[in-house]
Design a protein around this motif. Structure first.
Motif, mmCIF file in Angstrom:
data_model
loop_
_atom_site.group_PDB
_atom_site.id
_atom_site.type_symbol
_atom_site.label_atom_id
_atom_site.label_comp_id
_atom_site.label_asym_id
_atom_site.label_seq_id
_atom_site.Cartn_x
_atom_site.Cartn_y
_atom_site.Cartn_z
ATOM 1 N N GLN A 35 0.872 -1.167 0.000
ATOM 2 C CA GLN A 35 0.000 0.000 0.000
ATOM 3 C C GLN A 35 0.915 1.223 0.000
ATOM 4 O OE1 GLN A 35 -3.473 -0.206 0.384
ATOM 5 N NE2 GLN A 35 -4.050 1.859 0.913
ATOM 6 N N ARG A 37 0.834 5.538 0.051
ATOM 7 C CA ARG A 37 -0.011 6.722 0.253
ATOM 8 C C ARG A 37 0.852 7.968 0.180
ATOM 9 N NH1 ARG A 37 -1.524 10.262 4.129
ATOM 10 N NH2 ARG A 37 -0.434 9.192 5.817
ATOM 11 N N SER A 39 1.441 12.018 0.654
ATOM 12 C CA SER A 39 1.011 13.021 1.623
ATOM 13 C C SER A 39 -0.226 13.746 1.097
ATOM 14 C CB SER A 39 2.143 14.023 1.855
ATOM 15 O OG SER A 39 1.768 14.971 2.810
ATOM 16 N N GLY A 41 -3.033 12.416 0.323
ATOM 17 C CA GLY A 41 -3.818 11.615 -0.604
ATOM 18 C C GLY A 41 -4.317 10.328 0.030
ATOM 19 N N ARG A 42 -5.058 9.582 -0.746
ATOM 20 C CA ARG A 42 -5.542 8.273 -0.313
ATOM 21 C C ARG A 42 -4.515 7.218 -0.676
ATOM 22 N NH1 ARG A 42 -11.877 7.585 -1.805
ATOM 23 N NH2 ARG A 42 -12.647 9.092 -0.298
ATOM 24 N N GLY A 43 -4.469 6.186 0.143
ATOM 25 C CA GLY A 43 -3.584 5.074 -0.154
ATOM 26 C C GLY A 43 -4.094 4.285 -1.345
ATOM 27 N N PHE A 44 -3.184 3.635 -2.044
ATOM 28 C CA PHE A 44 -3.566 2.798 -3.160
ATOM 29 C C PHE A 44 -2.695 1.550 -3.170
ATOM 30 C CE2 PHE A 44 -0.433 5.844 -4.666
ATOM 31 C CZ PHE A 44 0.467 5.066 -5.374
ATOM 32 N N CYS A 70 5.670 10.276 1.285
ATOM 33 C CA CYS A 70 4.726 9.180 1.105
ATOM 34 C C CYS A 70 5.003 8.127 2.174
ATOM 35 C CB CYS A 70 4.838 8.579 -0.296
ATOM 36 S SG CYS A 70 6.454 7.910 -0.708
ATOM 37 N N SER A 79 3.766 1.238 8.538
ATOM 38 C CA SER A 79 4.060 2.159 7.443
ATOM 39 C C SER A 79 5.445 2.764 7.622
ATOM 40 C CB SER A 79 3.027 3.284 7.394
ATOM 41 O OG SER A 79 1.778 2.774 7.048
#
Length: 117
Positions: A35, A37, A39, A41-44, A70, A79
């Motif tokens: 995953q 993400r 800064s 934004g949404r995680g992908f 990120c 993370s």
């Protein structure tokens, strides 16, 4: 050697240069589901394509910008903060804010290469 002078000569820019240009850690090509993400934004979902103690590259369809913070989350780990160094052709290269432990790196490599017994 004066350690204060040595410490003052080390900057985030010199770390990034060592991490990406000198490739201070050997890079291992892998395919790790993860995953990512950026800064603000949404995680992908992504796949880490190579990994070293100093950074990684991963698939990133949306453009990411140099210097952008990120966070990368690998399976079973917390993370990890990184900074974008480059983005090209839907791949992003990032330098970890703190070096990845060699023990953790070796464990990840063994797990995703199938070396684990």
């Amino acid at each position: 050697m004066n350690t204060d002078a040595f410490r003052s000569s080390i900057s985030p820019a010199s770390y990034q240069r060592a991490a990406q240009e000198d490739r201070c850690g050997p890079r291992t090509r892998l395919a790790i589901p993860a995953q990512l993400r950026a800064s603000g934004g949404r995680g992908f979902r992504t796949f880490v394509q190579d990994l070293s103690i100093s950074g990684f590259s991963a698939a990133a369809i949306n453009r990411m910008h140099e210097g952008q913070l990120c966070w990368l989350t690998l399976p079973g780990l917390q993370s990890m903060q990184a900074q974008v160094v480059w983005w090209q052709d839907c791949t992003v290269g990032c330098a970890f804010t703190e070096l990845l432990s060699p023990i953790v790196h070796d464990d990840i490599v063994a797990r995703y290469r199938g070396d684990e017994a």
